[in-house]
Enzyme design. Structure first.
Site, mmCIF file in Angstrom:
data_model
loop_
_atom_site.group_PDB
_atom_site.id
_atom_site.type_symbol
_atom_site.label_atom_id
_atom_site.label_comp_id
_atom_site.label_asym_id
_atom_site.label_seq_id
_atom_site.Cartn_x
_atom_site.Cartn_y
_atom_site.Cartn_z
ATOM 1 N N LYS A 1 8.879 -1.592 2.042
ATOM 2 C CA LYS A 1 7.514 -1.593 1.519
ATOM 3 C C LYS A 1 6.529 -1.735 2.671
ATOM 4 C CE LYS A 1 8.681 -3.549 -3.005
ATOM 5 N NZ LYS A 1 8.447 -4.664 -3.963
ATOM 6 N N VAL A 2 5.335 -1.166 2.482
ATOM 7 C CA VAL A 2 4.306 -1.187 3.522
ATOM 8 C C VAL A 2 3.107 -1.994 3.025
ATOM 9 C CG1 VAL A 2 2.824 0.191 5.021
ATOM 10 C CG2 VAL A 2 5.051 1.102 4.289
ATOM 11 N N MET B 1 13.182 2.878 2.855
ATOM 12 C CA MET B 1 13.795 1.704 3.473
ATOM 13 C C MET B 1 12.960 0.438 3.369
ATOM 14 S SD MET B 1 15.543 3.322 6.876
ATOM 15 C CE MET B 1 16.378 1.786 7.226
ATOM 16 N N ASP C 1 13.798 14.507 7.067
ATOM 17 C CA ASP C 1 13.307 14.137 5.731
ATOM 18 C C ASP C 1 11.855 14.595 5.529
ATOM 19 O OD1 ASP C 1 13.631 13.118 3.177
ATOM 20 O OD2 ASP C 1 13.096 11.064 3.733
ATOM 21 N N LYS D 1 5.438 -2.449 7.809
ATOM 22 C CA LYS D 1 6.532 -2.009 6.949
ATOM 23 C C LYS D 1 7.658 -3.031 7.037
ATOM 24 C CE LYS D 1 9.432 2.097 6.150
ATOM 25 N NZ LYS D 1 9.679 3.477 6.613
ATOM 26 N N ILE E 1 0.824 -1.207 0.000
ATOM 27 C CA ILE E 1 0.000 0.000 0.000
ATOM 28 C C ILE E 1 0.859 1.258 0.000
ATOM 29 C CG2 ILE E 1 -1.977 -1.116 1.111
ATOM 30 C CD1 ILE E 1 -1.043 0.125 3.772
#
Length: 294
Positions: free
Chosen positions: A31-32, A29, A140, A46, A24
């Protein structure tokens, strides 16, 4: 493929990262994926990229992200519940945000008042981070790291956050953050100069982009972008009222001591600028009405 089950400190979780299921979201760092808490509550899981899982500095940074987001409680900051290591993979379990990126949200909510409200909430979140002991610097801030849920801004992804006085986790010469939003001290790798004004600069650049549709400094390669960040003043833009532009210009000053020194000071300046714009519009409307009726 069967679902993956994760046993955390206080609960268990499950999710299915295998095709045809898709992530999603995706950060720098990992993927979720959408998953579920053992009580049935939806969660976001994550997963650290496999190619980063073999590097200790990235694993430490990922674990630090989980630790920061687990220990903080603020309505405008993503909340994490757990950090789970299983089968050589690293997972952060967080609250699932039912919303959209701030960039997408503002495409259908163009009012300047809406934008200032969301900007104010981002600054509230940063003020909270900067008020911790020791201070937490996000490092960030950018549109991709701000979600909107039920009209409320949520600051995401503390993966490169710096805890002042904490253990150094980045190598010399490695740029943390994203060049389009990074202040000069971050571009130059001056880790000793990273402080709340670093986030204030990135937030000013972010606000500029969300007001105009484009970042103030962009180019064909990272070097040219970084050079502009170090040397150039943000340009005037027809979509930014002058009072607000002046606030953003101060927030993005190249010298740190010339910026707002706190997120709260930045927020108050924004609110004052929008109030001045409203006064100007009110006076203009009254003059126009008076001329029409005469």
């Amino acid at each position: 493929m069967p679902e993956i089950y994760l046993k955390g400190r206080n609960a268990s979780y499950n999710f299915n990262p295998f095709p045809p299921n898709r992530p999603i979201g995706q950060g720098g760092m990992g993927k979720v994926y959408a998953g579920k808490h053992s009580d049935g509550t939806p969660v976001a899981i994550k997963v650290l990229f496999a190619e980063l899982a073999t590097e200790s500095q990235f694993v430490e940074r990922f674990e630090k992200e989980a630790q920061i987001q687990t220990n903080l409680n603020h309505p405008n900051i993503i909340k994490s519940y757990d950090f789970v290591v299983a089968n050589g993979k690293y997972h952060i379990i967080s609250r699932l945000i039912n919303g959209s990126s701030i960039e997408q949200y503002l495409k259908s909510n163009q009012e300047i008042e809406t934008k200032i409200k969301l900007f104010g909430e981002v600054l509230d979140a940063l003020h909270f981070l900067h008020s911790q002991n020791p201070k937490i610097i996000h490092r960030d801030i950018k549109p991709a790291n701000i979600m909107v849920e039920n009209g409320k801004a949520i600051v995401m992804d503390l993966g490169v956050a710096k805890v002042t006085g904490g253990k150094r986790q980045t190598k010399v010469g490695v740029l943390m953050g994203t060049p389009q939003y990074s202040p000069p001290e971050q571009i130059r790798g001056e880790s000793h100069n990273i402080n709340p004004t670093t986030d204030i600069y990135a937030t000013g650049i972010t606000f500029y982009e969300l007001l105009t549709g484009h970042p103030p400094f962009d180019g064909t390669n990272e070097y040219s972008i970084m050079e502009m960040q170090v040397k150039n003043t943000i340009p005037l833009h027809r979509l930014i009222p002058l009072n607000i532009y002046n606030v953003l210009r101060k927030a993005t000053a190249k010298q740190q001591n010339q910026r707002y020194q706190s997120a709260l000071e930045f927020k108050n300046a924004l609110l004052k600028a929008i109030a001045q714009e409203e006064d100007w519009w009110s006076k203009l409307k009254s003059i126009l009405v008076k001329n029409i009726t005469q």
